[in-house]
Every structure is written in C-alpha cells, then in structure tokens.
Design a protein around this motif. Structure first.
Motif, PDB file in Angstrom:
ATOM      1  N   UNK A 137       0.837  -1.203   0.000  1.00  0.00           N
ATOM      2  CA  UNK A 137       0.000   0.000   0.000  1.00  0.00           C
ATOM      3  C   UNK A 137       0.869   1.250   0.000  1.00  0.00           C
ATOM      4  N   UNK A 138       0.361   2.360  -0.538  1.00  0.00           N
ATOM      5  CA  UNK A 138       1.105   3.618  -0.469  1.00  0.00           C
ATOM      6  C   UNK A 138       1.405   4.003   0.975  1.00  0.00           C
ATOM      7  N   UNK A 139       2.513   4.708   1.166  1.00  0.00           N
ATOM      8  CA  UNK A 139       2.970   5.033   2.512  1.00  0.00           C
ATOM      9  C   UNK A 139       1.899   5.759   3.323  1.00  0.00           C
ATOM     10  N   UNK A 140       1.182   6.684   2.693  1.00  0.00           N
ATOM     11  CA  UNK A 140       0.199   7.487   3.429  1.00  0.00           C
ATOM     12  C   UNK A 140      -1.107   6.741   3.699  1.00  0.00           C
ATOM     13  N   UNK A 196      11.998   7.254   3.334  1.00  0.00           N
ATOM     14  CA  UNK A 196      10.559   7.081   3.146  1.00  0.00           C
ATOM     15  C   UNK A 196       9.789   8.314   3.606  1.00  0.00           C
ATOM     16  N   UNK A 197      10.237   8.918   4.702  1.00  0.00           N
ATOM     17  CA  UNK A 197       9.590  10.149   5.170  1.00  0.00           C
ATOM     18  C   UNK A 197       9.780  11.277   4.160  1.00  0.00           C
ATOM     19  N   UNK A 198      10.981  11.364   3.597  1.00  0.00           N
ATOM     20  CA  UNK A 198      11.263  12.422   2.629  1.00  0.00           C
ATOM     21  C   UNK A 198      10.451  12.252   1.352  1.00  0.00           C
ATOM     22  N   UNK A 204       4.628  14.414  -3.544  1.00  0.00           N
ATOM     23  CA  UNK A 204       3.567  15.418  -3.676  1.00  0.00           C
ATOM     24  C   UNK A 204       4.042  16.586  -4.531  1.00  0.00           C
ATOM     25  N   UNK A 205       5.294  16.994  -4.347  1.00  0.00           N
ATOM     26  CA  UNK A 205       5.836  18.089  -5.142  1.00  0.00           C
ATOM     27  C   UNK A 205       5.970  17.703  -6.606  1.00  0.00           C
ATOM     28  N   UNK A 206       6.438  16.477  -6.855  1.00  0.00           N
ATOM     29  CA  UNK A 206       6.649  16.043  -8.230  1.00  0.00           C
ATOM     30  C   UNK A 206       5.342  15.834  -8.975  1.00  0.00           C
ATOM     31  N   UNK A 207       4.247  15.575  -8.247  1.00  0.00           N
ATOM     32  CA  UNK A 207       2.947  15.390  -8.888  1.00  0.00           C
ATOM     33  C   UNK A 207       2.409  16.699  -9.471  1.00  0.00           C
ATOM     34  N   UNK A 208       2.924  17.833  -8.997  1.00  0.00           N
ATOM     35  CA  UNK A 208       2.371  19.136  -9.396  1.00  0.00           C
ATOM     36  C   UNK A 208       2.812  19.575 -10.787  1.00  0.00           C
ATOM     37  N   UNK A 209       3.916  19.039 -11.263  1.00  0.00           N
ATOM     38  CA  UNK A 209       4.392  19.499 -12.565  1.00  0.00           C
ATOM     39  C   UNK A 209       4.979  18.380 -13.386  1.00  0.00           C
ATOM     40  N   UNK A 210       5.163  18.677 -14.693  1.00  0.00           N
ATOM     41  CA  UNK A 210       5.730  17.693 -15.607  1.00  0.00           C
ATOM     42  C   UNK A 210       6.838  18.333 -16.427  1.00  0.00           C
ATOM     43  N   UNK A 211       7.633  19.165 -15.765  1.00  0.00           N
ATOM     44  CA  UNK A 211       8.716  19.873 -16.425  1.00  0.00           C
ATOM     45  C   UNK A 211       9.927  18.968 -16.572  1.00  0.00           C
ATOM     46  N   UNK A 212      10.903  19.358 -17.399  1.00  0.00           N
ATOM     47  CA  UNK A 212      12.138  18.562 -17.503  1.00  0.00           C
ATOM     48  C   UNK A 212      12.828  18.386 -16.157  1.00  0.00           C
ATOM     49  N   UNK A 216      13.912  14.829 -14.214  1.00  0.00           N
ATOM     50  CA  UNK A 216      15.243  14.535 -13.688  1.00  0.00           C
ATOM     51  C   UNK A 216      15.159  14.188 -12.200  1.00  0.00           C
ATOM     52  N   UNK A 217      14.313  14.923 -11.472  1.00  0.00           N
ATOM     53  CA  UNK A 217      14.134  14.643 -10.044  1.00  0.00           C
ATOM     54  C   UNK A 217      13.602  13.231  -9.823  1.00  0.00           C
ATOM     55  N   UNK A 218      12.645  12.815 -10.657  1.00  0.00           N
ATOM     56  CA  UNK A 218      12.110  11.465 -10.542  1.00  0.00           C
ATOM     57  C   UNK A 218      13.186  10.417 -10.791  1.00  0.00           C
ATOM     58  N   UNK A 219      14.067  10.704 -11.748  1.00  0.00           N
ATOM     59  CA  UNK A 219      15.149   9.766 -12.043  1.00  0.00           C
ATOM     60  C   UNK A 219      16.085   9.640 -10.845  1.00  0.00           C
TER      61      UNK A 219
END
Length: 277
Positions: A137-140, A196-198, A204-212, A216-219
């Motif tokens: 299950x998702x952490x939250x 996991x806490x971080x 949540x931050x990465x869900x807000x945008x789909x910029x380059x 890179x952050x997701x990678x």
C-alpha cells in the motif's frame, strides 16, 4: 494437522476479501487454552490447554488466514470482517494491482506454506507474506499499527525457534566484522526510514508538474531508492555468507542441515525483497 488428539479447531468456510473465493479456515474452539506468562514485550511464553484430549498446537502460528486461491493473507479478524478496518480497502487495491515483480515475491512465499499442518517455517513465511502485502500500500495509506504487530510477531517466532548459529565467529576479528556489519545494516535501515519520510513530501511536489526538472528529479529519486535497496540486500548476503562459512567449518552437519530450508528461502527472499524482516 497430525496426531491422535481431538482437533482444537472448527473449520469455517470464509470468503477471501481479495478474490471472493471461499475456503475453510481454522477457528479455535471455545475455551481450548489460556495464555500464561508473558515477557515484557507481550510475548506469551506459556499456554495452558484446558481440554485434556485436545491436540496441542502453537496458537501464534494461527494468527493469520491464508487464501489458497490467490494467496491473500491477513490477520484473522480483518480477513473475515474486512469492513471493520478502514485500511483494508487500500490493501486490497494494492494487492489486486500488484505488478509482476511483487506478484513473484508473493508466489515465492506462498509456495512454501503448508497451511494444513503449520510448523515454524510455514508460520514464519505466512507472517512474511502478510507483512509484504501490507507494504504494497502507499505510505500514506498504510496500516502502520498492523504492520508493527506483524513485525513484532515475526520477532517472537524467531525468538522461539531461531535457526542455530552455532559458533558463528571463531575469533575476535570475525566477531568485530559481524558486529560492524550489524551496525552498518542498522544505519542503512535508519536511512531507509528517513528516505521514506522524505519521499512522502517529494512525491507530492513532483505530482504538481511535468517539467524537464521534474523528470530529472524522478530519475534521481528512483536511483536513490535502488541504491538503498541494493546496499541493504548486499549487506545481508555478505553477513549470511560469513555465517554459513563459519558454520560449515564447525564440523556439525546437523546444525547446517536442520535450518538449510529457511536459510535458502531467506537468501532468495532478500534478493527480491531487500526490506524483508
């Protein structure tokens, strides 16, 4: 269950909350035993059987129900009454949507369970499986209280019937090596908890945008996740190899053979599930 005594169970047909298939589950008869002395962490170390002719079993082995059709595993109360726990719907969704990698871990564990006649290894594997399913299950949305109970019960089972380590270390150098690896492994687990806490806030931050930059952050996020899991798995393998090498030089073949099945399972499990307890 083997033996000539009266079975302490009534077998009830119960629908699996995941696949809805019905199978018989063992349910203790009324007034079969009493719990006796406990340790400080709640571990029961004595059971008194009230029925003289009942075949004694180890009650902690029967804390979970297991579906023979889909391998879904949960504590008896939530398996039979899933609507009573608000976290169960999230667990069921995650279980049904599990990708192939997670399904392979579930299959690896499920095939080692002898549910008709539970002994230590099957009971331990059942608890591993239940904990793994909760961690899907998702952490939250995770039921942290249940997961903590499962991990504690795994510790109890291991304490009762830990695989023999014999003379694990022959000299102070080997003792210091294993102690150092233990400390390093503990540090990695603490790092994993912090990570996991971080990730809760990072995702949540990465869900807000789909910029380059987000890509890179997701990678980087994925790389950190893989590195942590790999390090934990490699430390476990190194410790296991050192201990098995020491055991093999003890000259006591019975010690190695008696626990070889569980040892091999744990090595295989750690390769696909580095966070296995």
């Amino acid at each position: 269950m083997s033996g000539s005594g009266v079975s302490p169970f009534i077998h009830k047909p119960i629908c699996c909350p995941a696949c809805l298939e019905e199978s018989e589950q063992p349910h203790f008869r009324m007034r079969m035993y009493l719990e006796g002395e406990r340790e400080t962490d709640g571990h029961v170390i004595e059971y008194k059987w009230l029925a003289d002719k009942a075949e004694p079993v180890h009650p902690p082995y029967y804390y979970l129900y297991f579906c023979r059709h889909c391998s879904y595993t949960d504590v008896t109360s939530d398996y039979s009454r899933p609507v009573d726990n608000e976290h169960v719907p999230s667990v069921l969704r995650a279980f049904k949507r599990a990708p192939d990698r997670e399904k392979a871990v579930i299959a690896l564990l499920a095939e080692r369970i002898e549910y008709e006649d539970l002994a230590f290894e099957s009971a331990m594997v059942l608890h591993f499986l239940a904990a793994y399913i909760q961690m899907l299950t998702p952490q939250n949305e995770m039921d942290n209280l249940k997961l903590a109970r499962l991990l504690l019960r795994i510790a109890w089972l291991y304490r009762e019937h830990a695989p023999s380590e014999g003379g694990v270390a022959h000299d102070s150098g080997e003792k210091y090596t294993l102690a150092g690896l233990d400390d390093f492994e503990s540090a990695l687990h603490r790092a994993r908890e912090s990570w996991l806490k971080a990730t809760v806030h990072l995702d949540k931050q990465l869900e807000k945008g789909d910029s380059p930059e987000s890509s890179v952050c997701r990678q980087h996020r994925g790389n950190i996740e893989k590195l942590l899991e790999t390090q934990i798995a490699e430390v476990f393998r190194l410790k296991r190899l050192l201990k098995e090498r020491n055991l093999s030089t003890e000259g006591d073949g019975d010690v190695v053979d008696s626990d070889s099945g569980l040892r091999k399972l744990m090595v295989s499990l750690k390769a696909v599930w580095p966070m296995a307890p």
